[in-house]
Design a protein around this motif. Structure first.
Motif, PDB file in Angstrom:
ATOM      1  N   GLU A 137      -2.431   3.218  29.882  1.00  0.00           N
ATOM      2  CA  GLU A 137      -1.648   4.415  29.308  1.00  0.00           C
ATOM      3  C   GLU A 137      -0.355   3.374  28.766  1.00  0.00           C
ATOM      4  OE1 GLU A 137      -2.967   8.152  31.123  1.00  0.00           O
ATOM      5  OE2 GLU A 137      -4.357   8.195  30.348  1.00  0.00           O
ATOM      6  N   GLU A 138      -0.080   3.454  29.964  1.00  0.00           N
ATOM      7  CA  GLU A 138       1.760   2.774  29.878  1.00  0.00           C
ATOM      8  C   GLU A 138       1.957   2.167  28.665  1.00  0.00           C
ATOM      9  OE1 GLU A 138       3.396   2.213  33.216  1.00  0.00           O
ATOM     10  OE2 GLU A 138       3.526   4.981  34.046  1.00  0.00           O
ATOM     11  N   MET A 139       1.110   0.997  28.771  1.00  0.00           N
ATOM     12  CA  MET A 139       0.385  -0.678  28.154  1.00  0.00           C
ATOM     13  C   MET A 139       0.641  -0.190  26.539  1.00  0.00           C
ATOM     14  SD  MET A 139      -1.141  -2.672  30.562  1.00  0.00           S
ATOM     15  CE  MET A 139      -1.732  -4.202  29.616  1.00  0.00           C
ATOM     16  N   ILE A 140      -0.650   1.146  26.854  1.00  0.00           N
ATOM     17  CA  ILE A 140      -1.250   1.768  24.980  1.00  0.00           C
ATOM     18  C   ILE A 140       0.195   2.208  24.362  1.00  0.00           C
ATOM     19  CG2 ILE A 140      -2.103   3.560  23.120  1.00  0.00           C
ATOM     20  CD1 ILE A 140      -3.878   2.941  25.968  1.00  0.00           C
ATOM     21  N   VAL A 141       1.402   2.808  24.988  1.00  0.00           N
ATOM     22  CA  VAL A 141       2.726   3.703  24.342  1.00  0.00           C
ATOM     23  C   VAL A 141       3.091   2.365  24.363  1.00  0.00           C
ATOM     24  CG1 VAL A 141       5.026   4.796  24.632  1.00  0.00           C
ATOM     25  CG2 VAL A 141       2.869   5.520  25.457  1.00  0.00           C
ATOM     26  N   GLU A 142       3.572   1.236  25.193  1.00  0.00           N
ATOM     27  CA  GLU A 142       4.311   0.051  24.725  1.00  0.00           C
ATOM     28  C   GLU A 142       3.666  -1.077  23.663  1.00  0.00           C
ATOM     29  OE1 GLU A 142       5.212  -4.133  27.794  1.00  0.00           O
ATOM     30  OE2 GLU A 142       4.702  -2.351  28.776  1.00  0.00           O
ATOM     31  N   PHE A 143       2.018  -0.856  23.440  1.00  0.00           N
ATOM     32  CA  PHE A 143       1.966  -2.442  22.488  1.00  0.00           C
ATOM     33  C   PHE A 143       2.464  -1.497  20.978  1.00  0.00           C
ATOM     34  CE2 PHE A 143      -1.507  -3.301  20.322  1.00  0.00           C
ATOM     35  CZ  PHE A 143      -1.517  -5.452  20.373  1.00  0.00           C
ATOM     36  N   PHE A 144       2.112  -0.100  21.302  1.00  0.00           N
ATOM     37  CA  PHE A 144       1.974   0.710  19.739  1.00  0.00           C
ATOM     38  C   PHE A 144       3.379   0.320  18.560  1.00  0.00           C
ATOM     39  CE2 PHE A 144       3.272   3.834  17.052  1.00  0.00           C
ATOM     40  CZ  PHE A 144       1.911   3.887  16.315  1.00  0.00           C
ATOM     41  N   ARG A 145       3.189  -0.395  18.297  1.00  0.00           N
ATOM     42  CA  ARG A 145       4.243  -0.772  16.823  1.00  0.00           C
ATOM     43  C   ARG A 145       3.764  -0.922  15.401  1.00  0.00           C
ATOM     44  NH1 ARG A 145       4.308  -5.494  20.182  1.00  0.00           N
ATOM     45  NH2 ARG A 145       2.765  -6.411  19.224  1.00  0.00           N
ATOM     46  N   PRO A 146       3.801  -0.170  14.857  1.00  0.00           N
ATOM     47  CA  PRO A 146       3.671   0.669  13.278  1.00  0.00           C
ATOM     48  C   PRO A 146       4.337  -0.208  12.593  1.00  0.00           C
ATOM     49  CG  PRO A 146       5.292   2.301  14.141  1.00  0.00           C
ATOM     50  CD  PRO A 146       4.600   1.621  15.524  1.00  0.00           C
ATOM     51  N   CYS A 147       3.350  -0.273  10.882  1.00  0.00           N
ATOM     52  CA  CYS A 147       3.914  -0.536   9.800  1.00  0.00           C
ATOM     53  C   CYS A 147       4.168  -0.687   9.182  1.00  0.00           C
ATOM     54  CB  CYS A 147       2.307  -1.103   9.334  1.00  0.00           C
ATOM     55  SG  CYS A 147       2.692  -2.153   7.848  1.00  0.00           S
ATOM     56  N   LYS A 148       5.518  -0.491   8.646  1.00  0.00           N
ATOM     57  CA  LYS A 148       6.603   0.525   7.013  1.00  0.00           C
ATOM     58  C   LYS A 148       5.050   1.075   6.115  1.00  0.00           C
ATOM     59  CE  LYS A 148       8.799  -2.714   5.169  1.00  0.00           C
ATOM     60  NZ  LYS A 148      10.073  -4.327   4.955  1.00  0.00           N
ATOM     61  N   PHE A 149       4.722   0.286   6.543  1.00  0.00           N
ATOM     62  CA  PHE A 149       3.318   0.590   4.737  1.00  0.00           C
ATOM     63  C   PHE A 149       2.466   1.819   5.127  1.00  0.00           C
ATOM     64  CE2 PHE A 149       5.393  -2.979   3.014  1.00  0.00           C
ATOM     65  CZ  PHE A 149       6.402  -3.130   2.882  1.00  0.00           C
ATOM     66  N   ASP A 150       2.196   1.828   6.493  1.00  0.00           N
ATOM     67  CA  ASP A 150       1.143   2.907   7.579  1.00  0.00           C
ATOM     68  C   ASP A 150       1.037   3.812   6.828  1.00  0.00           C
ATOM     69  OD1 ASP A 150      -1.063   3.223   8.363  1.00  0.00           O
ATOM     70  OD2 ASP A 150      -0.958   1.927   9.919  1.00  0.00           O
ATOM     71  N   SER A 151       0.343   4.663   6.255  1.00  0.00           N
ATOM     72  CA  SER A 151       0.423   6.255   5.934  1.00  0.00           C
ATOM     73  C   SER A 151      -0.409   6.874   6.501  1.00  0.00           C
ATOM     74  CB  SER A 151      -0.618   6.780   4.338  1.00  0.00           C
ATOM     75  OG  SER A 151      -1.902   6.551   4.593  1.00  0.00           O
ATOM     76  N   ILE A 152      -0.945   6.463   8.039  1.00  0.00           N
ATOM     77  CA  ILE A 152      -1.127   7.395   8.891  1.00  0.00           C
ATOM     78  C   ILE A 152      -0.805   6.754  10.242  1.00  0.00           C
ATOM     79  CG2 ILE A 152      -3.000   7.494  10.382  1.00  0.00           C
ATOM     80  CD1 ILE A 152      -5.320   6.218   7.950  1.00  0.00           C
ATOM     81  N   TRP A 153      -0.581   6.144  10.957  1.00  0.00           N
ATOM     82  CA  TRP A 153       0.812   6.364  11.528  1.00  0.00           C
ATOM     83  C   TRP A 153       1.854   6.019  11.644  1.00  0.00           C
ATOM     84  CZ3 TRP A 153      -2.086   7.411  15.937  1.00  0.00           C
ATOM     85  CH2 TRP A 153      -3.595   7.392  16.471  1.00  0.00           C
ATOM     86  N   LYS A 154       2.497   6.937  11.336  1.00  0.00           N
ATOM     87  CA  LYS A 154       4.219   6.366  11.273  1.00  0.00           C
ATOM     88  C   LYS A 154       5.165   6.046  11.901  1.00  0.00           C
ATOM     89  CE  LYS A 154       3.638   9.129   7.265  1.00  0.00           C
ATOM     90  NZ  LYS A 154       4.345   8.617   5.628  1.00  0.00           N
ATOM     91  N   HIS A 155       5.557   6.889  12.867  1.00  0.00           N
ATOM     92  CA  HIS A 155       6.597   6.438  13.941  1.00  0.00           C
ATOM     93  C   HIS A 155       6.039   5.748  15.646  1.00  0.00           C
ATOM     94  CE1 HIS A 155       9.625   7.328  10.262  1.00  0.00           C
ATOM     95  NE2 HIS A 155       8.757   8.663  10.942  1.00  0.00           N
ATOM     96  N   SER A 156       5.810   6.930  16.189  1.00  0.00           N
ATOM     97  CA  SER A 156       5.521   6.617  17.535  1.00  0.00           C
ATOM     98  C   SER A 156       3.628   6.997  17.691  1.00  0.00           C
ATOM     99  CB  SER A 156       6.011   7.571  18.727  1.00  0.00           C
ATOM    100  OG  SER A 156       5.451   7.725  19.569  1.00  0.00           O
ATOM    101  N   ILE A 157       3.137   6.748  19.036  1.00  0.00           N
ATOM    102  CA  ILE A 157       2.005   6.673  19.303  1.00  0.00           C
ATOM    103  C   ILE A 157       1.609   9.066  19.664  1.00  0.00           C
ATOM    104  CG2 ILE A 157       1.815   6.367  21.675  1.00  0.00           C
ATOM    105  CD1 ILE A 157      -0.961   5.246  20.389  1.00  0.00           C
TER     106      ILE A 157
END
Length: 455
Positions: free
Chosen positions: A101-121
């Motif tokens: 679960e810590e790796m999931i938060v660490e791995f998350f890198r959103p795309c600036k053009f993504d309309s679903i995942w904005k900033h953080s998980i």
């Protein structure tokens, strides 16, 4: 034991678990000659259960247990812990859950053009009701990691390059070796592309291409609609695995074109009992394939096998020679009563049902495709907690005195009375005012009741 001590401090429980883990298990094997079975099979008598002997599981439950996936075939057993062993295994693997679960938060890198995942998980910007898809074109994509575990089998989904998957596998191998003392080789942690399809718990996880229409408000307040291309995760039930399990239960024969066989274990059961048992089995199967895209197809096949198997059984029991005659008398869902053609003197089923001498016959479920529920696409809410875990949390609160203090403070703020206060007030009035106070009040109540009656 270190993992168990993090959750409990009761020394008696810890010493009991430790003694069970350290105790040696001795197995006694008795060698002897196996007697040959007689050619003539003797009639088996009904066995009477002993005083402390548990009641055996019903046929529908044993049938469903036979559909258990390969991941559930091996059950851990540690020393003398018995049925506590799977719980202890989950307690240890809970450490792996926290690390991933810590790796999931660490791995998350959103795309600036993504309309679903904005900033953080975990920022709450994602609406789970939105279609979650990955754009199939473009250099910049949102990198995300998902994780699911059943027993000692876990599956990690990575939206990103293969190098990230290799790095995460390396970290998991190092963690298991340092924490559990287990050396996992790469053959046990395979990396597969989603296009090939991944089988997990008798479900095949793959992807399918979708063309969603994205609507947003542009400059000037105009609504802009654009056609996009993306890939969506798809969960499909394995029909071949379902056929294989039915073949092991001897309910079908053949592989490519399976032919149903009579349900012999229910030969000596009544029609009402047999239908109810198989209905419970079908309801459980429909719930098991709840999130499969082909839920209607798989559950419809299970219903066809069960219905045909029962029709062949009834044709043999009531001497009707074919399934067509059974369906003609008992209808498609086998809800009408059947009886032997030679026993014409028997009373009608409606008369016996009116007198309560027979049980009502319920038809076999899912006789038509329209009766089978569709796939449940309802997304899990954020921070979803299973029902059994929520009940355990509520039960743990009862041991906390602070919980009762907060509850009492809330009751006083609302101006409510708790039963303990009313009882204590009655006891106090009895001690200070005596029995005469209660008698006078009781006499007043009786006189008031008599006055109401006379009026």
């Amino acid at each position: 034991m270190g993992c168990v001590e993090k959750g409990t401090r009761d020394k008696k429980v810890l010493s009991l678990i430790k003694s069970a883990l350290m105790g040696r298990v001795t197995r006694i094997v008795v060698e002897g000659e196996v007697l040959r079975k007689d050619k003539k099979r003797k009639a088996t008598k009904k066995r009477i259960l002993k005083e402390n002997e548990p009641k055996p599981d019903p046929y529908w439950l044993r049938t469903f247990f036979s559909f258990a996936p390969e991941e559930a075939a091996k059950v851990p057993c540690y020393g003398h812990c018995g049925i506590l062993s799977p719980l202890l295994a989950n307690v240890c693997l809970n450490e792996l859950d926290h690390i991933v679960e810590e790796m999931i938060v660490e791995f998350f890198r959103p795309c600036k053009f993504d309309s679903i995942w904005k900033h953080s998980i975990d920022d709450g910007c994602h609406n789970p009701a939105w279609p979650e898809f990955v754009p199939s074109s473009g250099n910049e994509k949102t990198r995300k990691m998902d994780y699911i575990r059943y027993g000692a089998h876990f599956l990690i989904g990575i939206r990103g390059p293969r190098e990230d998957a290799v790095e995460i596998r390396k970290r998991i191998v190092e963690f298991c070796e340092s924490t559990f003392g287990l050396r996992l080789d790469n053959s046990k942690l395979e990396i597969e592309h989603i296009a090939r399809g991944i089988q997990f718990l008798d479900h095949i996880i793959c992807r399918r291409v979708i063309h969603p229409t994205l609507r947003y408000t542009g400059s000037g307040g105009n609504i802009v609609s654009e056609k996009g291309v993306g890939t969506l995760l798809s969960v499909t039930a394995s029909l071949q695995q379902c056929i294989r399990q039915f073949r092991q239960l001897e309910l079908v024969k053949g592989d490519k074109d399976p032919e149903p066989l009579p349900c012999n274990p229910m030969l000596y059961s009544g029609q009402a009992h047999t239908n109810s048992q198989m209905n419970k089995f079908l309801e459980t199967m429909a719930d098991w394939y709840k999130y499969a895209d082909n839920r209607k197809k798989v559950v419809g096949f299970c219903a066809y096998v069960v219905r045909s198997s029962l029709a062949k059984l009834y044709a043999a029991r009531y001497r009707l020679k074919s399934r067509a005659k059974v369906y003609g008398i008992a209808s498609r869902n086998l809800s009408r009563p059947l009886r032997e053609s030679t026993n014409n003197s028997a009373p009608e089923y409606s008369d016996l049902l009116r007198m309560g001498l027979v049980d009502a016959i319920e038809g076999v479920q899912f006789s038509h495709m329209s009766l089978i529920p569709s796939c449940d696409y309802t997304p899990f809410p954020r921070n979803w907690i299973p029902d059994h875990e929520r009940v355990l949390h509520e039960y743990i609160k009862l041991d906390n005195p602070k919980f009762f203090c907060d509850l009492l403070r809330y009751i006083k703020q609302k101006g409510l009375n708790i039963p303990q206060d009313e009882i204590s007030q009655m006891v106090w009035d009895y001690k200070t005012l005596g029995v005469g106070y209660f008698r006078s009040d009781k006499d007043k109540e009786v006189k008031a009741d008599l006055k109401e009656i006379t009026e």
